[in-house]
Design a protein around this motif. Structure first.
Motif, PDB file in Angstrom:
ATOM      1  N   LEU A 234      22.691  -8.918  32.505  1.00  0.00           N
ATOM      2  CA  LEU A 234      22.658  -7.625  31.837  1.00  0.00           C
ATOM      3  C   LEU A 234      23.532  -6.117  32.588  1.00  0.00           C
TER       4      LEU A 234
ATOM      5  N   GLN B 145      26.429  -6.072  31.631  1.00  0.00           N
ATOM      6  CA  GLN B 145      26.781  -5.228  30.814  1.00  0.00           C
ATOM      7  C   GLN B 145      25.931  -4.525  29.941  1.00  0.00           C
ATOM      8  N   ILE B 146      24.875  -5.296  28.888  1.00  0.00           N
ATOM      9  CA  ILE B 146      23.946  -3.826  28.597  1.00  0.00           C
ATOM     10  C   ILE B 146      23.170  -3.319  29.122  1.00  0.00           C
ATOM     11  N   LEU B 147      23.744  -2.927  29.992  1.00  0.00           N
ATOM     12  CA  LEU B 147      23.139  -1.645  30.979  1.00  0.00           C
ATOM     13  C   LEU B 147      24.385  -0.859  31.229  1.00  0.00           C
ATOM     14  N   ASN B 148      25.786  -1.610  30.363  1.00  0.00           N
ATOM     15  CA  ASN B 148      26.451  -0.648  31.244  1.00  0.00           C
ATOM     16  C   ASN B 148      26.372   0.097  32.515  1.00  0.00           C
TER      17      ASN B 148
ATOM     18  N   MET C 127      30.725 -10.218  26.188  1.00  0.00           N
ATOM     19  CA  MET C 127      29.561  -9.514  25.029  1.00  0.00           C
ATOM     20  C   MET C 127      29.369  -8.362  25.150  1.00  0.00           C
ATOM     21  N   VAL C 128      29.323  -7.488  24.260  1.00  0.00           N
ATOM     22  CA  VAL C 128      29.328  -6.002  24.321  1.00  0.00           C
ATOM     23  C   VAL C 128      28.077  -5.347  23.147  1.00  0.00           C
ATOM     24  N   ALA C 129      27.095  -4.126  23.995  1.00  0.00           N
ATOM     25  CA  ALA C 129      26.468  -3.926  23.062  1.00  0.00           C
ATOM     26  C   ALA C 129      26.603  -3.043  22.649  1.00  0.00           C
TER      27      ALA C 129
ATOM     28  N   GLN D 253      23.871   1.662  23.175  1.00  0.00           N
ATOM     29  CA  GLN D 253      23.367   2.378  24.789  1.00  0.00           C
ATOM     30  C   GLN D 253      21.916   1.937  25.312  1.00  0.00           C
ATOM     31  N   ILE D 254      21.805   1.390  25.830  1.00  0.00           N
ATOM     32  CA  ILE D 254      19.864   1.045  26.446  1.00  0.00           C
ATOM     33  C   ILE D 254      20.128   2.382  26.684  1.00  0.00           C
TER      34      ILE D 254
ATOM     35  N   MET E 175      14.159  -2.894  24.889  1.00  0.00           N
ATOM     36  CA  MET E 175      14.495  -3.528  25.502  1.00  0.00           C
ATOM     37  C   MET E 175      14.772  -4.946  25.003  1.00  0.00           C
TER      38      MET E 175
ATOM     39  N   MET F  33      17.920  -4.904  39.496  1.00  0.00           N
ATOM     40  CA  MET F  33      18.924  -6.026  39.764  1.00  0.00           C
ATOM     41  C   MET F  33      19.418  -5.536  40.873  1.00  0.00           C
TER      42      MET F  33
END
Lengths: 183, 45
Positions: free
Chosen positions: A50, A52-55, B1-3, B6-7, B13, B41
């Motif tokens: 998370l 990573q995907i949320l930066n 892994m890289v998105a 950007q979210i 989600m 988180m």
């Protein structure tokens, strides 16, 4: 406090999904969950998926996701239920039929350093194989590429200095000293 | 892994699956569809 909020609202259509970012998993994170008496689900994101995907380069983070799975708010680094603004924002959101959130999102526009992430990942694999000192070596290299990735740095600190994290309260004074020393 | 993207607010989600801290059971975000979810988180550090 999340549990208090959860108890108050759980009969409406809301849920809380707590994510412990500990590479060391439930061994370190479960005591917090138990102490909080949490009845909502906590999962472990030991690989920083998370993050990573949320930066994200730090915690605590919050993402508010609506019934259709759409992100309505993100707060990277400042999402703390002990802060009145966070609690208010969340409670207002529960009551908002449109699911919109008034407050601006707090995101990180700087892309995460890929080299740091790869070294962190390599360190995680070594750590899981029981090669702790090699793992921390990789994590230290990761920090050299991205000194501001606090997810990596704090994980390194916690593994190398468990007494500053797990022998009573977290020693934030020690953390400030480390930052001053560039460690 | 890289998105690749950007979210942000307005993004769907991405689905994920992570183990429950109590029993290791796989928990998927999609299980929460139909409800408002606070994902937060944190860490022991």
């Amino acid at each position: 406090m999340w549990q208090q909020l959860y108890q108050t609202h759980k009969d409406s259509e809301i849920e809380i999904l707590s994510v412990a970012m500990d590479a060391q998993g439930s061994a370190k994170a479960l005591p917090y969950v138990e102490k909080a008496g949490a009845t909502f689900t906590t999962v472990v994101d030991g690989d920083n998926f998370l993050g990573q995907i949320l930066n994200a380069r730090a915690i605590p983070n919050g993402v508010l996701i609506d019934e259709q799975g759409v992100v309505r708010h993100i707060n990277l680094g400042g999402f703390d239920v002990h802060h009145a603004e966070t609690k208010q924002l969340v409670e207002d959101w529960f009551r908002q039929p449109s699911g919109a959130v008034d407050a601006p999102a707090v995101t990180n526009e700087t892309p995460l350093d890929e080299r740091a992430l790869k070294l962190f990942e390599r360190g995680l694999m070594l750590y899981r194989d029981g090669n702790t000192s090699e793992a921390t070596t990789e994590w230290r290299k990761a920090i050299e590429f991205d000194g501001k990735n606090w997810i990596i740095r704090k994980q390194l600190w916690a593994v190398e200095h468990p007494d500053k994290f797990y022998a009573g309260d977290v020693d934030y004074g020690w953390q400030r000293e480390q930052i001053d020393k560039g460690l | 892994m890289v998105a690749t993207e950007q979210i942000g607010v307005g993004s769907v989600m991405p689905e994920f699956e992570l183990p429950s801290i109590t029993d290791g059971r796989a928990v998927r975000l999609s299980e929460y569809r139909g409800k408002k979810v606070i994902l937060f988180m944190w860490a022991s550090w």
